[in-house]
Design a protein around this motif. Sequence first.
Motif, mmCIF file in Angstrom:
data_model
loop_
_atom_site.group_PDB
_atom_site.id
_atom_site.type_symbol
_atom_site.label_atom_id
_atom_site.label_comp_id
_atom_site.label_asym_id
_atom_site.label_seq_id
_atom_site.Cartn_x
_atom_site.Cartn_y
_atom_site.Cartn_z
ATOM 1 N N GLU A 1 4.856 8.989 -7.763
ATOM 2 C CA GLU A 1 3.992 9.758 -8.659
ATOM 3 C C GLU A 1 4.792 10.914 -9.271
ATOM 4 O OE1 GLU A 1 0.116 9.103 -8.297
ATOM 5 O OE2 GLU A 1 0.670 9.561 -10.379
ATOM 6 N N SER B 1 -0.955 -1.079 -4.527
ATOM 7 C CA SER B 1 -0.227 -1.398 -5.762
ATOM 8 C C SER B 1 -0.012 -2.900 -5.823
ATOM 9 C CB SER B 1 1.097 -0.646 -5.808
ATOM 10 O OG SER B 1 1.874 -0.960 -4.678
ATOM 11 N N LYS C 1 -7.248 2.099 -10.844
ATOM 12 C CA LYS C 1 -6.934 3.507 -11.149
ATOM 13 C C LYS C 1 -6.047 3.613 -12.373
ATOM 14 C CE LYS C 1 -5.334 6.209 -8.010
ATOM 15 N NZ LYS C 1 -5.552 7.435 -7.236
ATOM 16 N N MET D 1 0.845 -1.194 0.000
ATOM 17 C CA MET D 1 0.000 0.000 0.000
ATOM 18 C C MET D 1 0.879 1.243 0.000
ATOM 19 S SD MET D 1 -3.343 -0.951 2.238
ATOM 20 C CE MET D 1 -4.319 0.449 1.687
ATOM 21 N N PHE E 1 -2.419 -0.047 -10.056
ATOM 22 C CA PHE E 1 -2.771 0.765 -8.888
ATOM 23 C C PHE E 1 -4.288 0.765 -8.715
ATOM 24 C CE2 PHE E 1 1.288 2.341 -10.340
ATOM 25 C CZ PHE E 1 2.007 2.495 -9.165
ATOM 26 N N TYR E 2 -4.725 0.663 -7.468
ATOM 27 C CA TYR E 2 -6.163 0.628 -7.153
ATOM 28 C C TYR E 2 -6.464 1.581 -6.004
ATOM 29 C CZ TYR E 2 -6.038 -3.827 -9.650
ATOM 30 O OH TYR E 2 -5.862 -4.801 -10.595
ATOM 31 N N ALA E 3 -7.653 2.185 -6.055
ATOM 32 C CA ALA E 3 -8.151 2.921 -4.896
ATOM 33 C C ALA E 3 -8.718 1.885 -3.935
ATOM 34 C CB ALA E 3 -9.233 3.895 -5.334
ATOM 35 N N THR F 1 -5.011 4.751 1.082
ATOM 36 C CA THR F 1 -6.059 4.639 0.065
ATOM 37 C C THR F 1 -5.598 4.032 -1.262
ATOM 38 O OG1 THR F 1 -5.625 6.898 -0.678
ATOM 39 C CG2 THR F 1 -7.348 6.638 0.980
ATOM 40 N N VAL F 2 -4.293 3.803 -1.439
ATOM 41 C CA VAL F 2 -3.823 3.272 -2.729
ATOM 42 C C VAL F 2 -3.080 1.948 -2.552
ATOM 43 C CG1 VAL F 2 -2.399 3.702 -4.772
ATOM 44 C CG2 VAL F 2 -3.653 5.591 -3.726
#
Length: 392
Positions: free
Chosen positions: A347, A257, A281, A250, A268-270, A254-255
Amino acid sequence: MARPSIYLIALAVIAPYLYDRYVALSGMLANRPGSFQNLNKFESHEIKFQDQLRNCEDVLLEEGMGIAFLSCNPGRDRWNTVMGTLMPPSTVLDGKDSAHIWIYDYSTPNLPESQALKPLLLSDYNNAADFHPLGIEFDAVTSTLYVINHSRYSGNIIEVFQVSVQDAIATHVQTLKHPLIRTPNSIHSLGAGRLLVTNDHYIGAVTSPFLSKVEAFSGAPGGSVIYTDIRNSSHTKTLAHVPFANGIAMLNSTVVSVASSSKPGIYFYAFNAENPSMKFKKYIRTPAGADNLSVDSNGKLLIAGHPFAPALMKVSSDRAMCDMEGTEEQKRACECTAPSWVAEWSEAGGLNPLYKDSGVEFCSSSTFARDVGRGVGIVTGLYERGLLVVRN
Ligand SMILES: *[C@@H]1O[C@H](CO)[C@@H](O)[C@H](O)[C@H]1NC(C)=O
Ligand SMILES: *[C@@H]1O[C@H](CO)[C@@H](O)[C@H](O)[C@H]1NC(C)=O
Ligand SMILES: *[C@@H]1O[C@H](CO)[C@@H](O)[C@H](O)[C@H]1NC(C)=O
Ligand SMILES: *[C@@H]1O[C@H](CO)[C@@H](O)[C@H](O)[C@H]1NC(C)=O
């Protein structure tokens, strides 16, 4: 309809897929032996514990205590349910070759090697001979260690241990087996017994070595991410499907991987923790099949992987015959020649490769973890001797 137009329609349908496979394969071909370029951006690096450790897949840093947990399994030479090497166990089961979780004190300066590295003694656990550890995860709050066990005799299970780091003892408390946890590879702890677990395949190599490979090479999304709760396994559910899902970490609350080894890259996921669910995402491609992931205290995603899958598959299948005391051919089967690739991602900074090696210095990198405060990083190699310990 005339024949050619059927072909054209079929081609139109599969073209995006072919293009995707083409990009994945051409990335891999750029890494073939001969055109591979080594890279090393670390300030310094050394290989440690070459005589003590072999086939370590996993490293997990516990920065609060300045220790690392290592999951090492020499028996992977003959029993690898992920790659499909399914040989009977070696008859010479000397202590040196058995699987262990190790505790490595990387933070105490000038500690003799014999004190810096200790095997974790498994207590109340009477199946040490059938112990095939893969992914491990530690919840420091409750001192709970989760270990994926690719057992020969009871299938794939998650073992839960209570750890005393001081005494280097792990007491077995629970075994988790669930039909949705088919081919577990990696674990991320959400705390209080709640876990995210990746399944690397839909068709495990134990079920069918051939179909399992077809699944991996096609890039079909047969792997998955599962949510489970060791206190109540009826809450277990599938959250996402990912091709050859491997490491999971994580980035923040909230994210999530997830590494894919066959559609090489990171998904990547919320993440919604209230009612555990994941929403896709984005995806980034990596120039190597991503194996394991970790996140450092600066929030950077650390990735280790395999730049040239055929080399790793060759090592994996040769190892079944490895015998250091055997014939020339058997000795050669013990070699490790698969290249390594280690990178960081954020990011803001994008993908930044840190280390690439043809396999001569350090082979088959599988996990990279880093203690930012102390400036120490550790890389493990799936079929390598020892660890790559770096400073940066
Ligand atoms: C692995 O699985 C076998 C079979 O259930 C079990 O006996 C053994 O204790 C397990 N080992 C670990 C370390 O989880
Ligand atoms: C990957 O690394 C993480 C963190 O370093 C660890 O928790 C996990 O068990 C590892 N998984 C595998 C399959 O190596
Ligand atoms: C497990 O969860 C289910 C569904 O939420 C619930 O009905 C059940 O009582 C729980 N079991 C235990 C032992 O807590
Ligand atoms: C989590 O990480 C993502 C990706 O780096 C970022 O966009 C997001 O703002 C972060 N969320 C929090 C709560 O820090």
